[in-house]
Write an enzyme that holds these catalytic residues in place. Structure first.
Site, mmCIF file in Angstrom:
data_model
loop_
_atom_site.group_PDB
_atom_site.id
_atom_site.type_symbol
_atom_site.label_atom_id
_atom_site.label_comp_id
_atom_site.label_asym_id
_atom_site.label_seq_id
_atom_site.Cartn_x
_atom_site.Cartn_y
_atom_site.Cartn_z
ATOM 1 N N GLY A 37 -14.612 -13.187 -17.578
ATOM 2 C CA GLY A 37 -14.389 -12.183 -16.546
ATOM 3 C C GLY A 37 -14.854 -12.572 -15.164
ATOM 4 N N ILE A 180 -18.699 -5.044 0.638
ATOM 5 C CA ILE A 180 -19.807 -5.131 -0.311
ATOM 6 C C ILE A 180 -21.040 -4.416 0.218
ATOM 7 C CG2 ILE A 180 -21.382 -6.712 -1.488
ATOM 8 C CD1 ILE A 180 -19.070 -8.761 -1.518
ATOM 9 N N GLY A 268 -20.444 -11.820 3.484
ATOM 10 C CA GLY A 268 -19.226 -12.495 3.052
ATOM 11 C C GLY A 268 -19.452 -13.459 1.905
ATOM 12 N N HIS A 441 2.515 19.652 -6.728
ATOM 13 C CA HIS A 441 1.535 20.501 -6.054
ATOM 14 C C HIS A 441 0.713 21.245 -7.098
ATOM 15 C CE1 HIS A 441 -0.177 23.287 -3.128
ATOM 16 N NE2 HIS A 441 0.100 24.263 -3.989
#
Length: 462
Positions: A37, A180, A268, A441
């Site tokens: 991951g 972040i 960054g 709606h």
């Protein structure tokens, strides 16, 4: 012999591997983490969203429950349990990738890779032969001169350390007002920390639509975040369990200091390419340290491709996923394509902030004549019922053709709402097309339709 070895099992890498396997290729993936991951699932997107969700629930309990008649709902924070919830969320997702690898007969080659030559990937003492290689190694937090990060000490940390602090700090300085920094800053502000954001530029979220920047900063300020903009950080020094940040204001060069329990460095990220041996291999690089690729993600070395954060472009997990699928198609002899003009961006604070396409400023700088349709969420019944009436939808269309050029949303479920506009832009739709499409709606998605109506005859509820 593999048809493809992917280096890195983050969103770009594992998606590339799965798509290639679906297309009939024999695929191996090199990953040195104990879980699959990549940064996203382990120490990035997924754990941060878990903390964002938990801290938002705390905010709702303290601020809004009584307004809805849910009385005596004071909630205390058990930080260890919140961290356990985050860990369970991560584990469920990473194990899901393992299942997908087994399902698609993808080999997980455990360890760290180098590329000794075209068609060769070395892991430990073993050299694996492959027809093609895809570099999908992602990125790591960028360093800041004068600031030394030590996540183990838990005082001056980067985004990885910021997700796993030993305790909730009473005060925090966030260096950098990007995605972040603002996401994690908002988490700790909701959990009770006094958060100050120090940013080099004069605005937050650089590159975002100007109106959204201003509104977003106002909303975050109401939530307790303080901002010092136009400030160049000179140093950060830890001592006795606290850190002192020294910065100079650009407007007058005056130096100032601020002390906090934790300093989060969020300035960054940079491509993570260490140890691959790209220089010796002869892979061409850009001036900013990214792998240089052509329109088909091929590097200067035949048979070696690169995607995601390793190559130029927005450092977004979904951009990497798109490139992963596309390059797998190319390697399998098919046509892979990514529309870089329709890649959404989302900040998962509350309210969420989302965008796609051109900002108003970019459109005008490019010489386009545009028309703007705006609709405030205060005019949306569902948003008001959820105490989320702050913010707006801003749709940008070409003044002559009515074609949608971009959309910027600050408000409830912005990260979901933006995809309606993404699909519309993918098909070259006009603002009128969106305005003529019936929306259920009451939903917050009606605000998108109202913004489209505002590009024409006018919104109904504003």
């Amino acid at each position: 012999m593999y048809d493809l070895i992917v280096i890195g099992a983050g969103p770009g890498g594992y998606v590339c591997a799965i798509r290639a396997a679906q297309l009939g290729l024999k695929v191996g993936v090199v990953e040195g983490r104990e879980t699959l991951g990549g940064t996203c699932l382990n120490v990035g997107c997924i754990p941060s969203k878990a903390l964002l969700h938990a801290s938002h629930m705390l905010h709702e309990a303290h601020e809004n429950f009584e307004k809805m008649g849910l009385m005596n709902a004071h909630v205390d924070v058990d930080w260890d349990k919140m961290q356990a919830y985050k860990a369970d969320t991560v584990a469920g997702n990473t194990k899901g990738i393992e299942f997908l690898f087994k399902k698609n007969k993808i080999d997980w080659i455990k360890g760290w890779a180098s590329i000794p030559g075209a068609g060769k990937v070395q892991v430990g003492d073993t050299v694996h032969e492959t027809k093609t290689i895809v570099i999908a190694t992602g990125s790591s937090p960028a360093a800041l001169k004068g600031v030394t990060v030590d996540n183990d000490a838990g005082v001056i940390v980067d985004s990885t350390g910021g997700l796993a602090l030993p305790k909730i700090p009473e005060s925090m300085v966030v260096i950098g007002a990007g995605v972040i920094g603002l996401e994690l800053g908002s988490v700790y502000a909701r959990l009770g920390a006094e958060v100050t954001v120090v940013e080099y530029l004069d605005v937050i979220t650089p590159g975002m639509d100007g109106e959204v920047q201003k509104q977003f900063q106002k909303v975050l300020a109401k939530q307790g975040l303080k901002f010092v903009l136009g400030a160049a950080v000179k140093s950060a020094n830890a001592q006795d369990g606290q850190a002192t940040v020294t910065y100079a204001l650009k407007k007058d060069d005056s130096e100032h200091q601020i002390t906090a329990d934790v300093v989060l460095v969020a300035t960054g990220r940079r491509p993570h390419l260490d140890g691959l041996g790209l220089d010796a291999l002869g892979v061409s690089m850009t001036d900013r340290g990214f792998v240089k690729v052509d329109d088909h993600w091929a590097t200067s070395v035949k048979g070696v491709y690169a995607i995601g954060d390793a190559v130029p472009g927005p450092m977004l997990a979904h951009k990497a996923e798109d490139e992963g699928m596309a390059v797998a198609e190319v390697i399998a002899g098919k046509h892979g394509h990514v529309n870089y003009g329709v890649i959404p961006g989302v900040i998962y604070t509350t309210p969420e902030v989302a965008n796609v396409g051109l900002t108003e400023e970019q459109a005008k700088e490019g010489g386009r004549k545009v028309k703007i349709g705006k609709f405030p969420f205060m005019g949306n019944a569902r948003a008001k019922a959820q105490f989320q009436g702050e913010g707006f939808v801003k749709l940008i269309a070409d003044a002559e053709t009515d074609r949608i050029l971009g959309c910027h949303i600050i408000g409830p479920s912005a990260g979901d709402l933006i995809h309606e506009v993404c699909v519309a832009m993918e098909f070259g739709a006009s603002a009128e097309d969106l305005a003529l499409t019936c929306h259920a709606h009451p939903t917050v998605s009606e605000a998108v339709r109202e913004a489209a109506l505002a590009c024409g005859g006018g919104a109904i509820h504003a």
